[in-house]
Design an enzyme around this catalytic site. Structure first.
Site, mmCIF file in Angstrom:
data_model
loop_
_atom_site.group_PDB
_atom_site.id
_atom_site.type_symbol
_atom_site.label_atom_id
_atom_site.label_comp_id
_atom_site.label_asym_id
_atom_site.label_seq_id
_atom_site.Cartn_x
_atom_site.Cartn_y
_atom_site.Cartn_z
ATOM 1 N N CYS A 282 0.849 -1.196 0.000
ATOM 2 C CA CYS A 282 0.000 0.000 0.000
ATOM 3 C C CYS A 282 0.889 1.252 0.000
ATOM 4 C CB CYS A 282 -0.904 -0.002 1.230
ATOM 5 S SG CYS A 282 -2.051 1.394 1.263
ATOM 6 N N CYS B 10 -5.970 0.273 7.057
ATOM 7 C CA CYS B 10 -5.747 0.763 5.691
ATOM 8 C C CYS B 10 -6.895 1.708 5.286
ATOM 9 C CB CYS B 10 -5.661 -0.411 4.713
ATOM 10 S SG CYS B 10 -5.365 0.100 2.996
ATOM 11 N N HIS C 149 -2.105 -3.939 5.138
ATOM 12 C CA HIS C 149 -1.861 -3.495 6.521
ATOM 13 C C HIS C 149 -3.174 -3.147 7.201
ATOM 14 C CE1 HIS C 149 -2.486 0.926 5.897
ATOM 15 N NE2 HIS C 149 -2.300 0.551 4.651
ATOM 16 N N ARG D 81 2.995 4.861 6.444
ATOM 17 C CA ARG D 81 3.483 4.128 7.632
ATOM 18 C C ARG D 81 4.080 2.771 7.295
ATOM 19 N NH1 ARG D 81 -2.238 4.293 10.447
ATOM 20 N NH2 ARG D 81 -2.716 3.865 8.274
ATOM 21 N N ASP E 53 0.439 3.754 1.733
ATOM 22 C CA ASP E 53 0.394 4.331 3.087
ATOM 23 C C ASP E 53 1.805 4.646 3.599
ATOM 24 O OD1 ASP E 53 -1.862 4.019 5.660
ATOM 25 O OD2 ASP E 53 0.261 4.325 6.114
HETATM 26 CO CO CO Z 1 -3.377 1.233 3.017
#
Ligand code: CO
Length: 208
Positions: free
Chosen positions: A41, A100, A97, A45, A43
């Site tokens: 992803c 998400c 994750h 993090r 993302d």
């Molecule tokens: Co995500």
């Protein structure tokens, strides 16, 4: 945020690498032969190499919203094709994750404009597993489970491709489904039954 800091960090990083191996960038310049394709992803993090303790040259990476593998997405399909057929990676990991945002958005009824067709693919995962998901009364558990099922379905999407089927037959390429728990940093192997799925879907998706 002052971006000058990034260039200072970069200089420190170069010095750090050279202190361990003075030949480090000379070797990097010669080319890459990663063993692993990571599809994760976007993302911020869930950093691909950092969470796995891997460095430059070790992982071929593709990231998009909610780690999707969509057969008509030329971007991800080109990455898979290049990684498998040219770099000859032996493992493909789809890593989702918990928490998400993409999966969360797909669980809600809202018009998100350009994101609608992208999130529709996650809604399709929900529809495929509606019974199991609706039986979970705890919203948090349902959310976590949809993250896991989405990873599983994206692994299946990989297995549907001729590229993966050929490489499996030729050299035993494997597909793995993982989830990163952003609350603890832990990487969890969902232990997707790659060979079982392959056998099961070949009846319909057999390509090579
Ligand atoms: Co995500």
């Amino acid at each position: 945020m002052n971006l000058d800091k990034i260039f200072k960090n970069n200089q420190d990083w170069i010095q750090g690498k050279l202190a361990i191996d003075s030949d480090f960038f000379h070797k990097l310049g010669r080319g890459q032969s990663p063993e692993l394709l990571y599809i994760g992803c976007s993302d911020s993090r869930v950093t691909a190499e950092e969470i796995m303790g891997m460095g430059p040259g070790e992982v071929f990476v593709h990231r998009n919203i909610a780690n999707m593998v969509i057969g008509t997405d030329l971007n991800v399909m080109s990455v898979v094709n290049y990684a498998v057929e040219h770099l000859e990676v032996n493992h493909i990991v789809v890593c989702g994750h918990y928490a998400c945002g993409g999966v969360n958005a797909a669980m809600k009824s809202a018009d998100l404009g350009i994101l609608n067709p992208w999130l529709r693919n996650i809604r399709d995962v929900y529809r495929l597993h509606k019974e199991e998901l609706n039986a979970l009364k705890d919203e948090e558990k349902k959310y976590d489970r949809l993250v896991e099922l989405n990873v599983q379905e994206q692994c299946i999407n990989l297995i549907k491709t001729a590229t993966v089927q050929k490489a499996y037959k030729k050299r035993g390429l494997k597909v793995h489904g993982w989830v990163m728990d952003v609350h603890s940093g832990r990487l969890i192997d969902l232990k997707i039954d790659f060979e079982g799925i392959l056998k099961n879907i070949m009846e319909i998706y057999h390509l090579e």
